[in-house]
Every structure is written in structure tokens, then in C-alpha cells.
Design an enzyme around this catalytic site. Structure first.
Site, mmCIF file in Angstrom:
data_model
loop_
_atom_site.group_PDB
_atom_site.id
_atom_site.type_symbol
_atom_site.label_atom_id
_atom_site.label_comp_id
_atom_site.label_asym_id
_atom_site.label_seq_id
_atom_site.Cartn_x
_atom_site.Cartn_y
_atom_site.Cartn_z
ATOM 1 N N ASP A 50 0.812 -1.223 0.000
ATOM 2 C CA ASP A 50 0.000 0.000 0.000
ATOM 3 C C ASP A 50 0.847 1.276 0.000
ATOM 4 O O ASP A 50 2.009 1.264 0.398
ATOM 5 C CB ASP A 50 -0.870 0.052 1.266
ATOM 6 C CG ASP A 50 -2.012 -0.948 1.233
ATOM 7 O OD1 ASP A 50 -1.998 -1.834 0.359
ATOM 8 O OD2 ASP A 50 -2.900 -0.839 2.095
ATOM 9 N N HIS A 103 3.588 -2.283 3.167
ATOM 10 C CA HIS A 103 3.684 -0.931 2.602
ATOM 11 C C HIS A 103 5.006 -0.761 1.865
ATOM 12 O O HIS A 103 6.071 -0.859 2.495
ATOM 13 C CB HIS A 103 3.556 0.113 3.725
ATOM 14 C CG HIS A 103 2.238 0.058 4.438
ATOM 15 N ND1 HIS A 103 1.985 -0.838 5.455
ATOM 16 C CD2 HIS A 103 1.092 0.755 4.247
ATOM 17 C CE1 HIS A 103 0.729 -0.679 5.872
ATOM 18 N NE2 HIS A 103 0.163 0.285 5.156
HETATM 19 NI NI NI Z 1 -2.621 3.064 3.365
#
Ligand code: NI
Length: 487
Positions: free
Chosen positions: A294, A438
Site C-alpha cells: 500500500d 507498505h
Molecule cells: Ni494506506
């Protein structure tokens, strides 16, 4: 410049209408047909050596923090000033929220636009928004960099001196008086803090922007004044004149259209996004897991793609639109290498705190950017912080997007230790899992080789999210946490 441009002096437009110089709000269209305070932002992918930096506290905490600002390789002093500006405000927010623990889900969100870019100057406009219980407020700060003088500058450094600031303040005050009783022109002082966001429109007029509640007791949307080029030129410093020239040089501004129109134009003839290798694995038989990354693309995404390529592993990237606009080439590479590009909104706001129209705006702006980069229409979205509700699902469904959460949180975002990130990813994985990570976090990318090696040893195959569901497919508007969600 025709006189009519300055008629009324002040334009009030909805905050959501400020996007790449594109008018997105029909209300704004009705109020201000030719908007003199509209800024034509520069496409960040045109600036060599530009990358984006992300600060956040992960998806699980009660406090929602997401900050993105640009860094430019050959302008380290600009990067440093941007970093200092956002971290000072973030520290203040953290102090304020720590003292007031009764407030649920305080949110801090920063995004940015390039107000100007030439071989002489760079201008970065930061939008700093926060909510600590008493509603949302946005403030705007523009940081300038003079490439000739190799200096980073505040907005008021575009002006010649203190008396120029006093003259500008007087012009702006008169314009605000004409606006009517809702605006308090006497709140404006010839003070750098009141004039911390100065940019130029394509005509060379100086656009002075105010923060929410700076000139009015209630939120009026964006309050800005355009001061005609001829009035402002005598007030400008050498950097100011360079900044004005840079803004006027842009001749290839995007044609004005509403987000609805452009979405329709962009989506009708484009195929849905899917991995070019989808169908090569049957997850009903194989032991599948979906790695998801992400908030990118960011400075480490290229390295992650190299690692995934070496291991022949595929992943799903929930990209933030503003980052995607800075690095469309990385999205194209994701697509080419069999990964799936998906939507993580434009600026990572908590969607459950927004009205439906703003939820749609967050998703369509990101959607448009991704479509432009990869020529395919994303079919998946992940709500920032995993925060979703019936309204978010409904808007996502109307836009053809399935809502994807996760079953494994690696809690990577605040962990500087790649080994610990890898341990959590591997020990919590199970067949059909959707694993949250991430790619804007360096240690997460450092952990990737070990995660791939250990899961592969356990017999896992790495697929994109839709492949977990095989021939059942995924439905727009429906929420998916793991392969079990299909049952
Ligand atoms: Ni996010």
C-alpha cells in the site's frame, strides 16, 4: 488581462474543486465561470529526480496520520524545508491529540501539488488538513525553491520587501471587503503567516490563498484572491519574477472537464486491470497467498519490483493517486511484470469521515491517474486505514470497485526491523491470506527476499488478489478480507 477576470475580487470555491486546475464541482462552475484563482498545476512526472516521501503511523492505531511531500534530487534544501514544515505541524498535532484523548480518530493529512516548475524555480503547494474533534480544517503553505540562487524560500520571499507585503495586504483587504459580510477582511495583516501561500495563475496574476477560518468564522471552502499581474509585478523579488514566468510558460494545461466526464471518457474503451499472468495458477489446488503493498509508489518501489522479479512473485499494489501521478512509469512496470495495480484513493483520507461526493472524488481522481498510466481500469480499492462503511461500499460499487481489506497485518509501518516484519508475515500467513504491507517503508522492502524465500519453502504461490477467488470472481461494492470472503 480582461477586467472581468478580477470582477468580484474574491472567488469562493469548494475545496474539492482544486484539482490539477480541473474544475470538479458543478457548484463551483455555477459561482465562478472563469475562475481567476484557479492554478494550473504541473505534472510532477515531468520533473527529473522528483520522488515522494510518506510519513504515517500505520493502519491500526486510533490516530490517522498520512503525510506525503515531494523530494527533488537536485534541490535538497527544498526537500529539507518541506520536511521541516510538515514535521513541525505533525508534531503539534501529535501533542494536541495526546493531550485530548477523548477525541476519536483524530486525523492529519498532507498532500501537495507542484505550483510551478522551470529550470529557474520550483514551487510546492502543501495542503495540510487536520481534524481534532471540531471538524476538518485545511491550511495551505507554498514553499519555493530558486534554482539560480540555490535557496529554499517562503511565499513572502516572492515579494521585494516588507513594504511590498504591506501593499499586497492592502490590495487583498480591499478585494475581501467587496466579498461581503461573511468574510472578515480586517483579520488580514501584512504578516508572513497570513501570506504563506502565494502562487501564480497562467496569466501571471498572483493568487493569495487563505486557510480555513483565517478570514471567516466558519468554513467557506477555499478563499483566495487573484491580484492582477500588472498590479503585482512591481512588488515582486527576482525569485517572484522567475516564479511568475514559470507559471505563465505552461501552455499545455489539461482541458477543463468534470471528473464525471473524464471518468466516462476514460473508462468506456479501457479493459479492466488484471494480472497479465492471471489464470496461470489454480488457487483451488495450489497453496496461494496474496502479498499486497500500500501507499506507494515511493522511493523503494523500484527495488521491490526488482526483488519480486528475481523470485518470480506477483503482488497487488494499492497505489495512492498523488504518488502514482509522480511515477506513472512504475505503474506501467507493475503491469508489465504481472502485478496488479489497484486504487488506494487520491490522498489517503479516512473515507468514513467524508460525505459520499468526496468519497467518489477521492476514488475517481486516483482511478483517472491509474488509467492514464496503465491504460486499464482498476477493479479493486482498499480504503485507507481499512476504514469502510455502507456508504464507502456503495460508492465503490458504483465505480466498479471491490473493497479489499486484509487478513494478515504485518504491522510493518512503524517497525524498523526487516526481520521482525518478515517473521510476522510468515508466521501469520495461511492459504488464501491477504497480507498487508507498505512499499513506502524501506524495512518492508528489505524484508521481501526473506518473506518470499520462507513462504516459498512452505509451498506457497504468490498471486494477485482476484486470483484467490478463481472463477467465482469478485463483485463491485463487496468487501473481501481473505479467500474465505468468497464463501
Ligand atoms: Ni494506506
Amino acid at each position: 488581462m480582461p477586467k472581468s477576470w478580477f470582477a468580484g475580487g474574491v472567488a469562493l470555491i469548494a475545496a474539492s474543486a482544486v484539482s490539477c486546475g480541473v474544475t470538479a464541482s458543478p457548484v463551483a462552475d455555477a459561482l465562478v465561470p472563469s475562475e481567476p484563482t484557479m492554478i494550473n498545476y504541473v505534472d510532477p512526472s515531468w520533473v527529473h529526480g522528483l520522488s515522494t516521501q510518506t510519513l504515517s503511523e500505520g493502519d491500526s492505531g486510533d490516530r490517522h496520520v498520512h503525510v506525503v511531500y515531494p523530494s527533488v534530487d537536485d534541490a535538497p534544501l527544498l526537500t529539507e524545508k518541506l520536511r521541516r514544515t510538515v514535521t513541525e505541524r505533525l508534531d503539534r498535532f501529535i501533542r494536541d491529540t495526546s493531550m485530548n484523548s477523548a477525541v476519536r480518530h483524530p486525523e492529519f493529512n498532507v498532500d501537495w501539488q507542484l505550483a510551478a516548475a522551470s529550470d529557474q524555480v520550483l514551487g510546492v503547494r502543501l495542503r495540510i488538513g487536520e481534524s481534532i474533534g471540531s471538524g476538518w480544517s485545511d491550511s495551505f503553505t507554498t514553499i519555493w525553491y530558486d534554482r539560480m540562487e540555490k535557496r529554499s524560500l517562503d511565499a513572502t520571499d516572492l515579494l521585494r520587501d516588507g513594504s511590498s507585503l504591506a501593499t499586497l495586504a492592502q490590495i487583498v483587504k480591499e478585494a475581501l471587503v467587496a466579498r461581503g459580510p461573511e468574510v472578515d477582511p480586517y483579520a488580514i495583516k501584512p504578516d508572513a503567516r497570513h501570506f504563506d501561500s502565494l502562487v501564480f495563475n497562467p496569466h501571471g496574476d498572483l493568487v493569495v490563498e487563505f486557510d480555513d477560518y483565517q478570514v471567516a468564522t466558519k468554513s467557506l471552502g477555499r478563499v483566495a484572491v487573484a491580484v492582477p499581474a500588472s498590479d503585482v509585478e512591481p512588488l515582486l523579488s527576482a525569485t517572484g519574477l522567475r516564479a511568475q514566468r514559470a507559471a505563465m510558460r505552461k501552455t499545455d494545461a489539461p482541458a477543463s472537464m468534470t471528473s464525471g466526464e473524464s471518468m466516462a471518457a476514460a473508462t468506456t474503451d479501457r479493459p479492466p486491470a488484471r494480472s497479465s499472468k492471471a489464470g496461470s495458477v489454480d488457487c483451488a489446488k495450489a497453496k496461494c497467498v496474496a502479498l499486497t503493498y500500500d501507499d506507494g509508489p515511493g522511493p523503494d518501489t523500484r527495488r521491490l519490483l526488482d526483488i519480486l522479479a528475481t523470485q518470480r512473485a506477483r503482488a497487488t499494489f494499492f497505489t495512492v493517486g498523488s504518488n502514482a501521478s509522480a511515477h506513472p512509469e512504475l505503474l506501467r512496470r507493475m503491469r508489465q511484470e504481472g502485478h496488479l495495480v489497484a486504487n488506494h484513493t487520491w490522498s489517503h483520507r479516512d473515507l468514513t469521515a467524508l460525505p459520499g461526493s468526496r468519497v467518489a472524488d477521492q476514488l475517481t481522481r486516483a482511478q483517472r491517474t491509474i488509467i492514464q498510466a496503465i491504460g486499464q481500469v482498476p477493479a479493486l480499492m482498499r480504503p485507507p486505514y481499512g476504514a469502510s462503511n455502507a456508504q464507502v461500499s456503495s460508492v465503490a460499487g458504483k465505480l466498479g470497485l471491490s473493497v479489499v481489506r486484509w487478513s494478515v497485518d504485518t504491522e510493518d509501518r512503524l517497525d524498523p526491523n526487516p526481520r521482525a516484519v518478515a517473521d510476522r508475515a510468515v508466521s501469520r500467513a495461511e492459504p488464501g491470506a491477504i497480507i498487508l504491507m507498505h512499499d513506502v517503508h524501506g524495512p518492508t522492502v528489505d524484508a521481501a527476499p526473506e518473506i518470499l524465500r520462507r513462504l516459498k519453502k512452505q509451498g506457497y504461490t504468490f498471486v494477485t488478489v482476484p486470483e484467490l477467488y478463481g472463477s467465482n470472481g469478485m463483485q463491485p461494492g463487496r468487501t473481501y478480507d481473505s479467500a474465505d470472503s468468497s464463501g
